[in-house]
Design a protein around this motif. Sequence first.
Motif, PDB file in Angstrom:
ATOM      1  N   ALA A  52       0.834  -1.200   0.000  1.00 50.58           N
ATOM      2  CA  ALA A  52       0.000   0.000   0.000  1.00 50.58           C
ATOM      3  C   ALA A  52       0.873   1.256   0.000  1.00 50.58           C
ATOM      4  N   GLY A  53       0.398   2.274  -0.718  1.00 49.19           N
ATOM      5  CA  GLY A  53       1.079   3.562  -0.718  1.00 49.19           C
ATOM      6  C   GLY A  53       2.453   3.542  -1.351  1.00 49.19           C
ATOM      7  N   VAL A  54       2.630   2.756  -2.418  1.00 44.94           N
ATOM      8  CA  VAL A  54       3.936   2.664  -3.080  1.00 44.94           C
ATOM      9  C   VAL A  54       3.874   3.354  -4.440  1.00 44.94           C
ATOM     10  N   PRO A  55       5.001   3.915  -4.934  1.00 41.21           N
ATOM     11  CA  PRO A  55       5.022   4.518  -6.273  1.00 41.21           C
ATOM     12  C   PRO A  55       4.767   3.438  -7.320  1.00 41.21           C
ATOM     13  N   SER A  56       3.872   3.724  -8.262  1.00 47.36           N
ATOM     14  CA  SER A  56       3.559   2.737  -9.290  1.00 47.36           C
ATOM     15  C   SER A  56       3.295   3.421 -10.621  1.00 47.36           C
ATOM     16  N   TYR A 104      16.516   4.582 -15.558  1.00 48.13           N
ATOM     17  CA  TYR A 104      16.495   3.171 -15.183  1.00 48.13           C
ATOM     18  C   TYR A 104      15.817   3.027 -13.823  1.00 48.13           C
ATOM     19  N   ILE A 105      15.097   1.939 -13.652  1.00 49.56           N
ATOM     20  CA  ILE A 105      14.321   1.749 -12.423  1.00 49.56           C
ATOM     21  C   ILE A 105      14.639   0.392 -11.784  1.00 49.56           C
ATOM     22  N   THR A 106      14.320   0.309 -10.496  1.00 49.17           N
ATOM     23  CA  THR A 106      14.342  -0.969  -9.781  1.00 49.17           C
ATOM     24  C   THR A 106      12.896  -1.366  -9.541  1.00 49.17           C
ATOM     25  N   LYS A 107      12.518  -2.514 -10.101  1.00 43.15           N
ATOM     26  CA  LYS A 107      11.118  -2.933 -10.032  1.00 43.15           C
ATOM     27  C   LYS A 107      10.795  -3.614  -8.712  1.00 43.15           C
ATOM     28  N   GLY A 108       9.511  -3.499  -8.315  1.00 45.99           N
ATOM     29  CA  GLY A 108       9.001  -4.205  -7.145  1.00 45.99           C
ATOM     30  C   GLY A 108       7.869  -5.121  -7.552  1.00 45.99           C
ATOM     31  N   LEU A 109       6.777  -5.068  -6.814  1.00 43.97           N
ATOM     32  CA  LEU A 109       5.627  -5.925  -7.070  1.00 43.97           C
ATOM     33  C   LEU A 109       4.929  -5.529  -8.376  1.00 43.97           C
ATOM     34  N   LYS A 110       4.510  -6.550  -9.130  1.00 44.03           N
ATOM     35  CA  LYS A 110       3.833  -6.336 -10.404  1.00 44.03           C
ATOM     36  C   LYS A 110       2.514  -7.090 -10.379  1.00 44.03           C
ATOM     37  N   ALA A 111       1.411  -6.370 -10.502  1.00 45.91           N
ATOM     38  CA  ALA A 111       0.079  -6.997 -10.479  1.00 45.91           C
ATOM     39  C   ALA A 111      -0.966  -5.974 -10.891  1.00 45.91           C
ATOM     40  N   GLU A 112      -2.114  -6.460 -11.333  1.00 44.73           N
ATOM     41  CA  GLU A 112      -3.261  -5.614 -11.689  1.00 44.73           C
ATOM     42  C   GLU A 112      -2.915  -4.560 -12.736  1.00 44.73           C
ATOM     43  N   GLY A 113      -1.969  -4.874 -13.615  1.00 49.23           N
ATOM     44  CA  GLY A 113      -1.573  -3.916 -14.635  1.00 49.23           C
ATOM     45  C   GLY A 113      -0.705  -2.789 -14.122  1.00 49.23           C
ATOM     46  N   LYS A 114      -0.190  -2.932 -12.875  1.00 49.78           N
ATOM     47  CA  LYS A 114       0.643  -1.896 -12.269  1.00 49.78           C
ATOM     48  C   LYS A 114       2.019  -2.456 -11.944  1.00 49.78           C
ATOM     49  N   GLN A 115       3.011  -1.586 -11.977  1.00 47.13           N
ATOM     50  CA  GLN A 115       4.375  -1.951 -11.630  1.00 47.13           C
ATOM     51  C   GLN A 115       4.885  -1.036 -10.514  1.00 47.13           C
ATOM     52  N   GLU A 116       5.265  -1.630  -9.391  1.00 48.30           N
ATOM     53  CA  GLU A 116       5.837  -0.848  -8.299  1.00 48.30           C
ATOM     54  C   GLU A 116       7.246  -0.399  -8.671  1.00 48.30           C
TER      55      GLU A 116
END
Length: 419
Positions: free
Chosen positions: A318-322, A349-361
């Motif tokens: 919750a509350g993460v940049p996406s 360039y980015i460091t990816k986090g959680l990916k779901a619901e068409g969103k990328q953290e």
Amino acid sequence: MSGNWKIAAVSIASIVLITVNLYLIEKKESKVERTVFIENWTKVKKDTITDTIQTNGVIKPVEEYDIYFDAKKNDFKKFLVKEGDSITAGSSLFEYKATELDALKASLEAEKTAAEGERAGIEEYIGKLRSYQGTVTSEPEAAIDESVEKNLNIDITTSSSDLIKSNIEQEMYKQELEKNRLDEKVKMLDAKLSSIEEQSSAIVTTSEADGVVKNINKNLDNPIISIVSTNMAIEGYFSGEEMKKAEVGMTIKASSSDSKKALKGTIGRIHSYPAEEPSLKKDNRFPFQALIEPEGEETEPLLVGSKVNLTVITNEKAGVPSVPIEAVQYQKHPYIYKLTNKGHVDKHYITKGLKAEGKQEIIKGPSVGDVILLKPGVAVKNHSYFITPIQFEKVKAGTYKKFTSREKVRYLLLGILEK
């Protein structure tokens, strides 16, 4: 003559303007050459990303208890319940006559004596603990019973008095629990012995838990009675891919056409072995059970066998940049294009986090509020200039009227000369 002069002046100005623009367009490394037309963009947003498993399940009782009967040593008399009866712990289920009643009575009495002996030993041991506890502070060198020292599992010669007292209190608490268990066991044995004494020729088997009588086997084949719990759960199957993400304790949400309210709970059990023998011809299915959280006394009863749509939350932030998934580009490393206030398209360039619901953290990269480019239709060079369509609905005539004549000329020239 003055009219011809005006026409000539306008013509010359137009030719000069067109010539300058053509030059700028064809000039190598010109700004115009590196300008990208941006039609779709968005912002980095603070959002909640939830990764889930979507599957189906069915409402079933949490547990099933089987009651067995030894027909070789006992003579059955009668059932005391019927299929569908609601029962509580201690309810009578059936009667039977023990062919060796005296032997059974002797066995129960021996078991009771053993339990009482254990209880007496524990009481004596607790007394030793209390006695030694009182000497820890006043007599640090006081002698200690060997059994006490062994069970405390600490070196009393090097340990502090506080540590010793703490261990003694823990040991006493553990022994009190064991003593209470033995007290309950003695009470249960007393009840069985009383039943034997009163009925002499009949023994009653009682239920150990609350539930509903699911099945009675009148042929006396075991299990003779099956009891299901009144608490409901959701049972279903995970695929092999879903098993890689699913874990016991994960939160679930479920909906059913037979229930007005959404159901909530957690995954309580996952079988690590497939429901059917593994085969090359079939996909593996792994059984699971989800426990349903009670919502108070007003919760409507769940109908056994109801089908439910189940959502298992495998991960949530919750509350993460996406950003939308389509905004992320790849060339060895993931990156996105940021639109700057100076009119440039810059690669980040980015460091990816959680990916779901068409969103990328985004763990590392542009910040919340930054404007980014969605998937471009053409190749984009880093640090290119960009232009966007005019949003006429945002152009206000009142704003233009606020400009001075000098500002109008200045912005017009900037618009021409910048390109």
